[in-house]
Design an enzyme around this catalytic site. Structure first.
Site, PDB file in Angstrom:
ATOM      1  N   GLU A  89     -76.426  20.556  31.029  1.00 44.28           N
ATOM      2  CA  GLU A  89     -77.557  19.781  30.509  1.00 44.28           C
ATOM      3  C   GLU A  89     -77.052  18.435  30.000  1.00 44.28           C
ATOM      4  O   GLU A  89     -77.741  17.746  29.263  1.00 44.28           O
ATOM      5  CB  GLU A  89     -78.319  20.561  29.437  1.00 44.28           C
ATOM      6  CG  GLU A  89     -77.500  21.022  28.263  1.00 44.28           C
ATOM      7  CD  GLU A  89     -78.349  21.708  27.206  1.00 44.28           C
ATOM      8  OE1 GLU A  89     -79.232  21.034  26.663  1.00 44.28           O
ATOM      9  OE2 GLU A  89     -78.112  22.897  26.927  1.00 44.28           O
ATOM     10  N   CYS A 121     -79.212  25.681  27.831  1.00 40.83           N
ATOM     11  CA  CYS A 121     -77.983  26.495  27.817  1.00 40.83           C
ATOM     12  C   CYS A 121     -78.044  27.683  28.771  1.00 40.83           C
ATOM     13  O   CYS A 121     -77.044  28.361  28.981  1.00 40.83           O
ATOM     14  CB  CYS A 121     -77.711  27.015  26.410  1.00 40.83           C
ATOM     15  SG  CYS A 121     -77.582  25.702  25.219  1.00 40.83           S
ATOM     16  N   HIS A 243     -75.308  33.868  23.632  1.00 40.32           N
ATOM     17  CA  HIS A 243     -75.193  32.416  23.553  1.00 40.32           C
ATOM     18  C   HIS A 243     -74.955  32.071  22.078  1.00 40.32           C
ATOM     19  O   HIS A 243     -75.664  32.567  21.203  1.00 40.32           O
ATOM     20  CB  HIS A 243     -76.475  31.752  24.065  1.00 40.32           C
ATOM     21  CG  HIS A 243     -76.551  30.304  23.717  1.00 40.32           C
ATOM     22  ND1 HIS A 243     -75.554  29.420  24.060  1.00 40.32           N
ATOM     23  CD2 HIS A 243     -77.468  29.574  23.013  1.00 40.32           C
ATOM     24  CE1 HIS A 243     -75.859  28.222  23.591  1.00 40.32           C
ATOM     25  NE2 HIS A 243     -77.018  28.285  22.950  1.00 40.32           N
TER      26      HIS A 243
HETATM   27  P1  HMG Z   1     -79.492  23.660   8.097  1.00 42.74           P
HETATM   28  O1  HMG Z   1     -80.832  23.296   7.605  1.00 42.74           O
HETATM   29  O2  HMG Z   1     -78.416  22.644   7.956  1.00 42.74           O
HETATM   30  O3  HMG Z   1     -78.896  24.917   7.407  1.00 42.74           O
HETATM   31  O4  HMG Z   1     -79.653  24.036   9.617  1.00 42.74           O
HETATM   32  P2  HMG Z   1     -79.605  26.123   6.628  1.00 42.74           P
HETATM   33  O5  HMG Z   1     -80.102  25.653   5.324  1.00 42.74           O
HETATM   34  O6  HMG Z   1     -80.546  26.852   7.552  1.00 42.74           O
HETATM   35  O7  HMG Z   1     -78.301  27.001   6.365  1.00 42.74           O
HETATM   36  C1  HMG Z   1     -77.614  27.594   7.413  1.00 42.74           C
HETATM   37  C2  HMG Z   1     -77.050  28.924   6.911  1.00 42.74           C
HETATM   38  O8  HMG Z   1     -76.026  28.634   5.943  1.00 42.74           O
HETATM   39  C3  HMG Z   1     -78.069  29.791   6.192  1.00 42.74           C
HETATM   40  O9  HMG Z   1     -77.747  31.131   6.492  1.00 42.74           O
HETATM   41  C4  HMG Z   1     -77.809  29.498   4.717  1.00 42.74           C
HETATM   42  O10 HMG Z   1     -78.215  30.544   3.849  1.00 42.74           O
HETATM   43  C5  HMG Z   1     -76.297  29.358   4.728  1.00 42.74           C
HETATM   44  P3  HMG Z   1     -78.892  32.169   7.000  1.00 42.74           P
HETATM   45  O11 HMG Z   1     -79.906  32.211   5.928  1.00 42.74           O
HETATM   46  O12 HMG Z   1     -79.462  31.552   8.273  1.00 42.74           O
HETATM   47  O13 HMG Z   1     -78.132  33.411   7.255  1.00 42.74           O
HETATM   48  N1  HMG Z   1     -75.774  28.557   3.618  1.00 42.74           N
HETATM   49  C6  HMG Z   1     -74.666  28.876   2.937  1.00 42.74           C
HETATM   50  N2  HMG Z   1     -73.816  29.922   3.016  1.00 42.74           N
HETATM   51  C7  HMG Z   1     -72.755  29.949   2.177  1.00 42.74           C
HETATM   52  N3  HMG Z   1     -72.533  28.994   1.220  1.00 42.74           N
HETATM   53  C8  HMG Z   1     -73.352  27.950   1.104  1.00 42.74           C
HETATM   54  C9  HMG Z   1     -74.491  27.860   1.979  1.00 42.74           C
HETATM   55  N4  HMG Z   1     -75.488  26.963   2.119  1.00 42.74           N
HETATM   56  C10 HMG Z   1     -76.270  27.406   3.137  1.00 42.74           C
HETATM   57  N5  HMG Z   1     -73.118  27.014   0.169  1.00 42.74           N
HETATM   58  C11 HMG Z   1     -79.273  24.814  11.816  1.00 42.74           C
HETATM   59  C12 HMG Z   1     -78.871  24.955  10.361  1.00 42.74           C
HETATM   60  C13 HMG Z   1     -78.523  25.828  12.664  1.00 42.74           C
HETATM   61  C14 HMG Z   1     -80.779  25.023  11.988  1.00 42.74           C
HETATM   62  C15 HMG Z   1     -78.903  23.371  12.264  1.00 42.74           C
HETATM   63  O14 HMG Z   1     -77.523  23.232  12.288  1.00 42.74           O
HETATM   64  C16 HMG Z   1     -79.457  22.980  13.627  1.00 42.74           C
HETATM   65  O15 HMG Z   1     -80.567  22.462  13.740  1.00 42.74           O
HETATM   66  N6  HMG Z   1     -78.650  23.206  14.727  1.00 42.74           N
HETATM   67  C17 HMG Z   1     -79.065  22.876  16.073  1.00 42.74           C
HETATM   68  C18 HMG Z   1     -80.036  23.873  16.637  1.00 42.74           C
HETATM   69  C19 HMG Z   1     -79.452  25.239  16.899  1.00 42.74           C
HETATM   70  O16 HMG Z   1     -78.266  25.422  17.001  1.00 42.74           O
HETATM   71  N7  HMG Z   1     -80.345  26.231  17.082  1.00 42.74           N
HETATM   72  C20 HMG Z   1     -79.938  27.580  17.388  1.00 42.74           C
HETATM   73  C21 HMG Z   1     -80.931  28.319  18.260  1.00 42.74           C
HETATM   74  S1  HMG Z   1     -81.471  27.364  19.668  1.00 42.74           S
HETATM   75  C22 HMG Z   1     -80.173  27.485  20.813  1.00 42.74           C
HETATM   76  O17 HMG Z   1     -79.293  28.275  20.660  1.00 42.74           O
HETATM   77  C23 HMG Z   1     -80.205  26.554  21.986  1.00 42.74           C
HETATM   78  C24 HMG Z   1     -79.249  25.393  21.926  1.00 42.74           C
HETATM   79  O18 HMG Z   1     -77.933  25.843  22.167  1.00 42.74           O
HETATM   80  C25 HMG Z   1     -79.651  24.327  22.939  1.00 42.74           C
HETATM   81  C26 HMG Z   1     -79.851  24.721  24.401  1.00 42.74           C
HETATM   82  O19 HMG Z   1     -80.365  25.768  24.750  1.00 42.74           O
HETATM   83  O20 HMG Z   1     -79.550  23.850  25.221  1.00 42.74           O
HETATM   84  C27 HMG Z   1     -79.261  24.693  20.572  1.00 42.74           C
END
Ligand code: HMG
Length: 397
Positions: A89, A121, A243
């Protein structure tokens, strides 16, 4: 049709060889956290990432792909390869398939068809399934499946911590040495804008939390269809390759799957089924199409003997399309692995600081059609020498 006849199909086609390559540079999450003031525990424990691969200025999906595929060609020759399917992609051209550059760099025979596939992906899984179909038609042929991507979000976007880059090359053949792919597949499509990249952008747009829900919805949908297609029971699997946009996603997905199947979601059992698949991804980051097959490489390179054991695969591509399918690990597979080479690909990367990362992140070619050579930077086997007359020029290093 009975479950047994669906399961039997043609069980002797699958992954004969698997090799991956990544980039020259690495940015640690400790460096990123120090820069943006994030608690490092959020990266290490919260999303399960330690570092991300960053391409040098003269690296891209083609150079990584050629580096991943070259050892496969060196080991098996190219005589039986009549098809190259390149999933990505991070396409470098809207018309020409990136695989043609790889075909040229590797000196593959002209009697080859080369094509590029895209669905976020998920693309490499489509490529794998199409390859199996081609080998089914003529068992003497082999198909080279390549998945290569660079994951890039805007600086400061929550997705920034989930960037990465890698390429996987898989040789698909009859009587494979590593993993036989079984027939039943659970497939799922839902029209959703969880993550996308319009043609005019170099960075992806994403609704992070929405994308996690969409992924989990796809896990449910594929598993339902897989079961209806007469697939295996959940308890028959020894491990699950998901993935991994970030490695914690694999744990979330597996917890969701076991809940759907009405099974115990014991943390230790989830860690046993998923943990060995995350070793490379936690250091490489999201490699989009390559990610689920990097998970397979990690599993085969790190788990105890998996001979004759069933492995589940969950491939998810935003937008969204997903597939759940199973593979069985072939006796003797260990003598065909490339574990030392894979560990070296991760270990050899050079640490960069935040300033260097920023320069690389912002780098773009002028679009004036002039000559724009690139300085030698990568120590990998292939490089992007520059762009001239709007044409990308690749060369062995
Ligand atoms: P965010 O808002 O930065 O983080 O976004 P958050 O607030 O959701 O925190 C992440 C995790 O860290 C949470 O854990 C928090 O609790 C924890 P969870 O509740 O989910 O188990 N956390 C902590 N833990 C320990 N100590 C701390 C602490 N603070 C928070 N101090 C997000 C995270 C992944 C959404 C962001 O990075 C993002 O937007 N990433 C890109 C999108 C993505 O990867 N999506 C995944 C599914 S889609 C997919 O897989 C397809 C893709 O590969 C593309 C394709 O298909 O081509 C992306």
């Amino acid at each position: 049709m009975s479950v047994t006849s669906v399961m039997s199909g043609d069980p002797t086609i699958g992954i004969h060889d698997l090799s991956f390559a990544t980039t020259q540079y690495v940015l640690t999450h400790a460096t990123l956290a120090a820069e943006n003031g994030t608690d490092i525990a959020k990266y290490h424990a919260g999303i399960g990432q330690r570092s991300m691969s960053v391409p040098a200025a003269d690296e891209d999906i083609v150079t990584m792909a050629a580096a991943a595929a070259a050892p496969v060609i060196a080991r098996h020759g190219a005589e039986r390869i009549r098809t190259v399917v390149f999933a990505t992609e991070t396409s470098v051209d809207q018309a020409k398939a990136a695989g043609i550059h790889v075909h040229s760099l590797l000196g593959l025979p002209s009697a080859t068809r080369v094509v590029e596939l895209k669905q976020a992906c998920y693309g490499a899984t489509a490529a794998l399934q199409f390859a199996i179909g081609l080998v089914h038609r003529d068992r003497s042929q082999q198909v080279l499946v390549i998945a290569s991507d660079v994951s890039k979000y805007e600086l400061g976007n929550p997705g920034e911590a989930t960037q990465g880059a890698a390429a996987v090359a898989m040789l698909v053949s009859a009587d494979p040495a590593l993993v036989r792919i079984e027939d039943p597949s659970g497939v799922f499509t839902a029209d959703i804008m969880d993550f996308w990249r319009p043609n005019y952008r170099t960075t992806a747009l994403v609704d992070g939390q929405e994308s996690i829900s969409a992924y989990l919805q796809a896990v449910e949908g594929t598993w339902k269809d897989y079961t209806e297609q007469g697939g295996r029971a959940l308890t028959e699997f020894s491990a699950f390759c998901y993935h991994q946009p970030f490695t914690k996603m694999a744990y979330k997905a597996h917890r969701h799957l076991t809940q759907q199947g009405g099974h115990d979601t014991d943390q230790a059992e989830i860690a046993r089924c998923v943990g060995p698949t995350t070793t490379y991804n936690m250091d490489v980051g999201n490699s989009y199409t390559a990610s689920v097959y990097l998970a397979l490489a990690s599993l085969l390179d790190h788990a105890d003997d998996l001979t004759d054991q069933a492995v589940g695969f969950l491939s998810y591509g935003s937008g969204s399309v997903a597939e759940f399918f199973a593979g069985t690990v072939v006796p003797g597979y260990r003598s065909h692995l490339r574990s030392a080479m894979h560990r070296e690909a991760v270990a050899r990367r050079e640490d960069i600081d935040y300033a260097q990362y920023r320069v690389l992140h912002e780098q773009a070619f002028p679009v004036d059609g002039g000559d724009h050579p690139l300085p030698r930077e990568t120590t990998g086997p292939y490089r992007l020498a520059g762009i001239s007359g709007h044409k990308r020029i690749y060369e062995p290093r």
